[in-house]
Design a protein around this motif. Structure first.
Motif, PDB file in Angstrom:
ATOM      1  N   VAL A   3     -79.931  72.596 -16.802  1.00 23.84           N
ATOM      2  CA  VAL A   3     -80.146  71.699 -17.670  1.00 23.84           C
ATOM      3  C   VAL A   3     -78.635  71.098 -17.984  1.00 23.84           C
ATOM      4  CG1 VAL A   3     -80.711  71.072 -19.995  1.00 23.84           C
ATOM      5  CG2 VAL A   3     -82.266  72.152 -18.837  1.00 23.84           C
ATOM      6  N   ALA A   4     -77.833  72.148 -18.027  1.00 20.93           N
ATOM      7  CA  ALA A   4     -76.162  71.406 -18.370  1.00 20.93           C
ATOM      8  C   ALA A   4     -75.857  70.628 -17.238  1.00 20.93           C
ATOM      9  CB  ALA A   4     -75.374  72.691 -18.680  1.00 20.93           C
ATOM     10  N   ALA A   5     -76.189  71.190 -15.987  1.00 16.50           N
ATOM     11  CA  ALA A   5     -75.783  70.324 -14.845  1.00 16.50           C
ATOM     12  C   ALA A   5     -76.327  69.008 -14.832  1.00 16.50           C
ATOM     13  CB  ALA A   5     -75.967  71.000 -13.494  1.00 16.50           C
ATOM     14  N   VAL A   6     -77.592  68.874 -14.945  1.00 15.12           N
ATOM     15  CA  VAL A   6     -78.366  67.687 -14.893  1.00 15.12           C
ATOM     16  C   VAL A   6     -77.746  66.709 -16.001  1.00 15.12           C
ATOM     17  CG1 VAL A   6     -80.501  66.371 -15.487  1.00 15.12           C
ATOM     18  CG2 VAL A   6     -80.354  68.568 -13.866  1.00 15.12           C
ATOM     19  N   ALA A   7     -77.454  67.223 -17.229  1.00 15.66           N
ATOM     20  CA  ALA A   7     -76.998  66.443 -18.474  1.00 15.66           C
ATOM     21  C   ALA A   7     -75.650  65.952 -17.957  1.00 15.66           C
ATOM     22  CB  ALA A   7     -76.989  67.342 -19.689  1.00 15.66           C
ATOM     23  N   PHE A   8     -74.861  66.695 -17.239  1.00 16.48           N
ATOM     24  CA  PHE A   8     -73.296  66.035 -17.002  1.00 16.48           C
ATOM     25  C   PHE A   8     -73.620  65.084 -16.072  1.00 16.48           C
ATOM     26  CE2 PHE A   8     -69.884  66.202 -14.041  1.00 16.48           C
ATOM     27  CZ  PHE A   8     -68.862  66.101 -15.089  1.00 16.48           C
ATOM     28  N   GLY A   9     -74.433  65.356 -14.896  1.00 14.30           N
ATOM     29  CA  GLY A   9     -74.703  64.091 -14.031  1.00 14.30           C
ATOM     30  C   GLY A   9     -75.203  62.847 -14.711  1.00 14.30           C
ATOM     31  N   VAL A  10     -76.150  62.726 -15.629  1.00 10.54           N
ATOM     32  CA  VAL A  10     -76.444  61.883 -16.180  1.00 10.54           C
ATOM     33  C   VAL A  10     -75.348  61.237 -17.128  1.00 10.54           C
ATOM     34  CG1 VAL A  10     -78.357  60.730 -17.937  1.00 10.54           C
ATOM     35  CG2 VAL A  10     -79.168  62.514 -16.162  1.00 10.54           C
ATOM     36  N   HIS A  11     -74.646  61.926 -17.801  1.00 13.58           N
ATOM     37  CA  HIS A  11     -73.634  61.745 -18.564  1.00 13.58           C
ATOM     38  C   HIS A  11     -72.550  60.852 -17.791  1.00 13.58           C
ATOM     39  CE1 HIS A  11     -70.583  61.899 -21.875  1.00 13.58           C
ATOM     40  NE2 HIS A  11     -69.562  61.990 -21.103  1.00 13.58           N
ATOM     41  N   VAL A  12     -72.333  61.248 -16.566  1.00 10.72           N
ATOM     42  CA  VAL A  12     -71.372  60.115 -15.747  1.00 10.72           C
ATOM     43  C   VAL A  12     -71.907  59.215 -15.518  1.00 10.72           C
ATOM     44  CG1 VAL A  12     -70.363  60.181 -13.566  1.00 10.72           C
ATOM     45  CG2 VAL A  12     -70.483  62.549 -14.765  1.00 10.72           C
ATOM     46  N   ILE A  13     -73.148  58.894 -15.205  1.00 10.65           N
ATOM     47  CA  ILE A  13     -73.685  57.568 -15.254  1.00 10.65           C
ATOM     48  C   ILE A  13     -73.976  56.587 -16.428  1.00 10.65           C
ATOM     49  CG2 ILE A  13     -75.824  56.329 -14.164  1.00 10.65           C
ATOM     50  CD1 ILE A  13     -76.138  58.871 -12.360  1.00 10.65           C
ATOM     51  N   TRP A  14     -74.453  57.484 -17.220  1.00 13.80           N
ATOM     52  CA  TRP A  14     -74.922  57.011 -18.842  1.00 13.80           C
ATOM     53  C   TRP A  14     -73.690  57.562 -19.815  1.00 13.80           C
ATOM     54  CZ3 TRP A  14     -80.394  57.045 -20.966  1.00 13.80           C
ATOM     55  CH2 TRP A  14     -80.488  56.092 -21.924  1.00 13.80           C
ATOM     56  N   PRO A  15     -72.706  57.409 -20.207  1.00 17.14           N
ATOM     57  CA  PRO A  15     -71.973  58.067 -20.832  1.00 17.14           C
ATOM     58  C   PRO A  15     -72.467  58.268 -22.353  1.00 17.14           C
ATOM     59  CG  PRO A  15     -70.447  56.722 -19.672  1.00 17.14           C
ATOM     60  CD  PRO A  15     -72.001  56.199 -19.594  1.00 17.14           C
ATOM     61  N   LEU A  16     -72.897  57.250 -23.019  1.00 15.29           N
ATOM     62  CA  LEU A  16     -73.225  57.200 -24.350  1.00 15.29           C
ATOM     63  C   LEU A  16     -74.424  58.026 -24.674  1.00 15.29           C
ATOM     64  CD1 LEU A  16     -72.552  55.762 -26.989  1.00 15.29           C
ATOM     65  CD2 LEU A  16     -74.284  54.040 -26.464  1.00 15.29           C
ATOM     66  N   TRP A  17     -75.446  58.218 -23.869  1.00 14.59           N
ATOM     67  CA  TRP A  17     -76.811  58.800 -24.203  1.00 14.59           C
ATOM     68  C   TRP A  17     -77.164  59.591 -23.294  1.00 14.59           C
ATOM     69  CZ3 TRP A  17     -77.875  58.132 -29.086  1.00 14.59           C
ATOM     70  CH2 TRP A  17     -77.542  57.047 -29.925  1.00 14.59           C
ATOM     71  N   GLY A  18     -76.801  59.422 -21.814  1.00 14.96           N
ATOM     72  CA  GLY A  18     -77.196  60.104 -21.071  1.00 14.96           C
ATOM     73  C   GLY A  18     -77.442  61.756 -21.268  1.00 14.96           C
ATOM     74  N   ALA A  19     -76.375  62.482 -21.545  1.00 19.68           N
ATOM     75  CA  ALA A  19     -76.511  64.144 -21.735  1.00 19.68           C
ATOM     76  C   ALA A  19     -77.767  64.344 -23.164  1.00 19.68           C
ATOM     77  CB  ALA A  19     -75.236  64.601 -22.131  1.00 19.68           C
ATOM     78  N   GLY A  20     -77.481  63.541 -24.081  1.00 12.25           N
ATOM     79  CA  GLY A  20     -78.439  63.578 -25.199  1.00 12.25           C
ATOM     80  C   GLY A  20     -79.717  63.612 -24.493  1.00 12.25           C
TER      81      GLY A  20
END
Length: 249
Positions: A3-20
């Motif tokens: 989940v942490a790896a996926v959250a980081f990947g989404v955060h790179v694409i969508w910095p504001l809300w991705g990981a959350g």
């Protein structure tokens, strides 16, 4: 970790809300049975299935000396379901509706063997590692599913508003796919790695079914499946039947 790896990947694409968003979706999957059942593909038995399953499931739990486990059904024409999770045991709809009582009990004993005793922990971990890939596939299907029906309506209506709706749905689905492609890729790699020891897990579950006293009926169920295979000789089932025969002596 997944989940942490996926959250980081989404955060790179969508910095504001991705990981959350990723963490929130995962939390919902853990605590909401309806959402989890959609991602896993499990459902409660319908009335006809429940009639066939209840007595067989009681017999299996009594003979195995197992406590209370939840029994769910997965839509599949296979003999066995994918690995269950926690204190939940899954049986395929094919087995629930077509196997005779003895063989049904044997298949249920095999599924119980996946989660009985200490195996509850690896089964739960396996379920959580493979959950993101199931959830990603479910999400992608959900965003693309309305487009084909909407296109048919647009053609039938012969109105610009229908084609505009198709276009807007396509844009939304494309954007969602672009946002999900990286985390989905990570999730599918994690799920593939988690499935590598699948053969050993099946062998251990078969061994548990033999210990519970359902070995002969399980061999019969597997061999019947081999004899009625629609597309050639299913070698995994053949090897499984050979392993069961060796355990039965």
């Amino acid at each position: 970790m997944v989940v942490a790896a996926v959250a980081f990947g989404v955060h790179v694409i969508w910095p504001l809300w991705g990981a959350g968003v990723v963490v929130a979706v995962w939390a919902v999957m853990l605590v909401a049975p309806v959402a989890a059942s959609r991602a896993y593909g499990y459902r409660e038995p319908v009335d006809a299935e429940r009639v066939r399953l209840e007595q067989a499931w009681r017999n299996v739990q009594r003979q195995a000396g197992a406590g209370a486990y939840r029994l769910v059904v997965v839509e599949s024409e296979e003999l066995n379901a994918c690995m269950p999770f926690g204190r939940t045991v899954a049986v395929t709809s094919h087995s629930a509706r077509s196997l005779e009582p003895g063989r049904l009990e044997a298949v249920l004993a095999h599924e119980l063997g996946h989660v009985a005793g200490w195996r509850t922990v690896p089964a739960f971990v396996h379920a959580q590692v493979t959950l993101p890939s199931r959830a990603g596939l479910w999400a992608l299907r959900g965003v693309w599913a309305p487009i084909a029906p909407m296109w048919k309506r647009a053609v039938a209506w012969h109105r610009p508003i229908g084609f505009l709706a198709v276009f807007l749905l396509g844009v939304v689905a494309t954007v969602a796919t672009a946002l999900l492609v990286l985390p989905a890729g990570v999730a599918f790699v994690a799920a593939w790695v988690a499935r590598l020891p699948r053969g050993r897990a099946e062998a251990r579950a078969d061994a548990a079914a033999v210990r519970f006293g359902f070995g002969a009926d399980l061999v019969a169920a597997v061999e019947h499946r081999i004899e009625n295979a629609p597309h050639g000789l299913p070698m995994p089932l053949v090897r499984r039947a050979q392993g069961l025969r060796r355990r039965l002596g």
